[in-house]
Enzyme design. Sequence first.
Site, PDB file in Angstrom:
ATOM      1  N   HIS A  33       0.722  -1.066  -0.165  1.00  0.00           N
ATOM      2  CA  HIS A  33      -0.082   0.080  -0.041  1.00  0.00           C
ATOM      3  C   HIS A  33       0.846   1.095  -0.062  1.00  0.00           C
ATOM      4  CE1 HIS A  33      -2.628  -3.072   1.852  1.00  0.00           C
ATOM      5  NE2 HIS A  33      -3.801  -2.509   1.197  1.00  0.00           N
ATOM      6  N   GLU A  54       5.665  -3.877  12.993  1.00  0.00           N
ATOM      7  CA  GLU A  54       5.228  -2.622  13.138  1.00  0.00           C
ATOM      8  C   GLU A  54       5.377  -2.020  14.476  1.00  0.00           C
ATOM      9  OE1 GLU A  54       3.546  -4.508   9.518  1.00  0.00           O
ATOM     10  OE2 GLU A  54       3.813  -5.072  11.578  1.00  0.00           O
ATOM     11  N   GLN A 117      -6.591  -6.952   3.389  1.00  0.00           N
ATOM     12  CA  GLN A 117      -6.342  -6.055   4.486  1.00  0.00           C
ATOM     13  C   GLN A 117      -7.102  -5.019   4.822  1.00  0.00           C
ATOM     14  OE1 GLN A 117      -2.014  -5.338   3.698  1.00  0.00           O
ATOM     15  NE2 GLN A 117      -1.499  -7.137   4.626  1.00  0.00           N
ATOM     16  N   GLY A 420       2.479   0.782  30.766  1.00  0.00           N
ATOM     17  CA  GLY A 420       3.155  -0.415  31.171  1.00  0.00           C
ATOM     18  C   GLY A 420       3.630  -1.574  30.154  1.00  0.00           C
TER      19      GLY A 420
END
Length: 576
Positions: A33, A54, A117, A420
């Site tokens: 993309h 990612e 996707q 966290g």
Amino acid sequence: MHTSSDQRTGGSLLADSLHRLGLTTVFALHGGHLDAFLVECADHGVTLLDTRHEASAGHAADAYARVTGEPGVSVTTSGPGFLNTVTAIGNAYLDRVPMIAIVGAPPLRETETNPLQGGIDQITVAAPMTKWSYRVTHPWRIPEILALAVAKAKGGVPGPVLLEIPIDVLFDTAPVTEVRFPAVGTVASGGHAAPAQVEQIAQALCEAQRPLIVAGGGVSFPRAQEELRALAEALQIPVLTPNKSEGVIPSSSPLHAGGLSTLLACVAAGQAPDVVLVLGQRQGMFTGGRASLFPGARVFQVDQDAAEIGRIADVELGVVADSRAVLVQLAEALVGRPTAGERAAWLEQVQTGRAAHAAQFADSTTQSGRMHPYHAAKAVVDAAPNGSTFVLDGAENASWASYHVTSENAGDVLRLGYLGCLGIGPGFAIGAHSATGRPTVVITGDGAAGFNLQEFDTMVRHGLPIVTVVFNNTVWGMSVHGQEAVYGERGVVVSELADTDYHEVCAALGGYGERVRTLEEIPAAMRRALDSGLPACLNLEIDPDVVHPTTLRMLGDVDAEDEIVIPYYQNFRKQA
């Protein structure tokens, strides 16, 4: 793709816009993309640093912003790429970090066709954890929208924004006559305090016997450290720097108070502060939760977000303003004004509290014979080059390292925030090193290390000689210690790990790796790692049974017979 001179692709406009805005380092992971943008970056002076996951690209953009004070940029693909980036977006949102997350998407004309996707409303998913989420629908709008995204990320309370740019918008062209590149200047800081408010704070600070400044991201992100240091030095006020504000006052300064453990020690000694100025620091877990860590003190809070004023505990005065602006106003109001007198005793008490941990952990021996985490952390920090950036990833091991890490400027120490989020270490280190080029040391637990070991490959491919030190105690430390404290031995469930050769993973991916078994071996091992010039991993054999005091404080009174104890949350107040 070739275009005529009077037409430009959306990908070309995106790369050009990033360059014009000074956002020339982009953390990415490939997706089809994005190709119309990726191929244009080299021609527009944009450096691409691709990670292996990612989430790491997003964490790198987050860290880049923490170190530089300017927005970090991640570019990831649609669907799974976006969802993998969500964790980093959420982390930046909770910590108020200016980040630009750009994600791809299927073609606009293919909505509701079950495309590759697609099928996920990325804007809606991101909306609750961003300052702004927007779908770009025409290539000629890209420069305007990107400039707006930067302004939104930096303006007021900083935070992440998400731009979704579908593949057809990136590949499509726009006439250059329709494109406007906005003239973007410096985003102005927030408002000033009212003169009466400045006077009230100034008078209180001057009259105080034991004043304290608590500085947060509202000081570190606008890089107001010089204004803070000037005020602290003029009035001889110690500065507490919980979490991401470390470095706004140098570790070497007698005015550096460290973190919450210092304050707890002062309160325990009957020497609590009497006037507290909270600058750009939200009330919450990094100020002790519901605990009253300032018993009897007059508290003044400055924040750009009115909702943060007195969120948990009441304050005498709340000021909705920019911390830098208020610091400048206070400096002007304090010219020639006398203070309450000598504060040497108070500063000495603060430094005594800051160093109390040394006596608490004087013995370096353990029953297992594996290294004591307190002393291992000290040896690692002592062996790191001057001016190193420290990235602390994990729970107890990060707390051990906190006793020893040093910082001279904002961004010198990066750690977990409100989310966290374990596993931020590699991405944070990649972002920090890309921003500064300085020696970078990751101190991580063996649990946290397992999330993103593949990023050793990223470090090798991009020539980033980051040193990762794994505290290998074969357990999820805070988890197992909490389970044992609350339930006994029967409570140890899914919190044990194998004694894994993490250093061999680094070596297999082209870096340097070494297992370290004793405290005495650490300095030489650190030298070898640094001298290798490669990304390196030192696998330290750490004792699994030593429990950090913070874990015990956060568990609360686990022996209480008259109430149900919920670890890690409201019970913290009973230990304050």
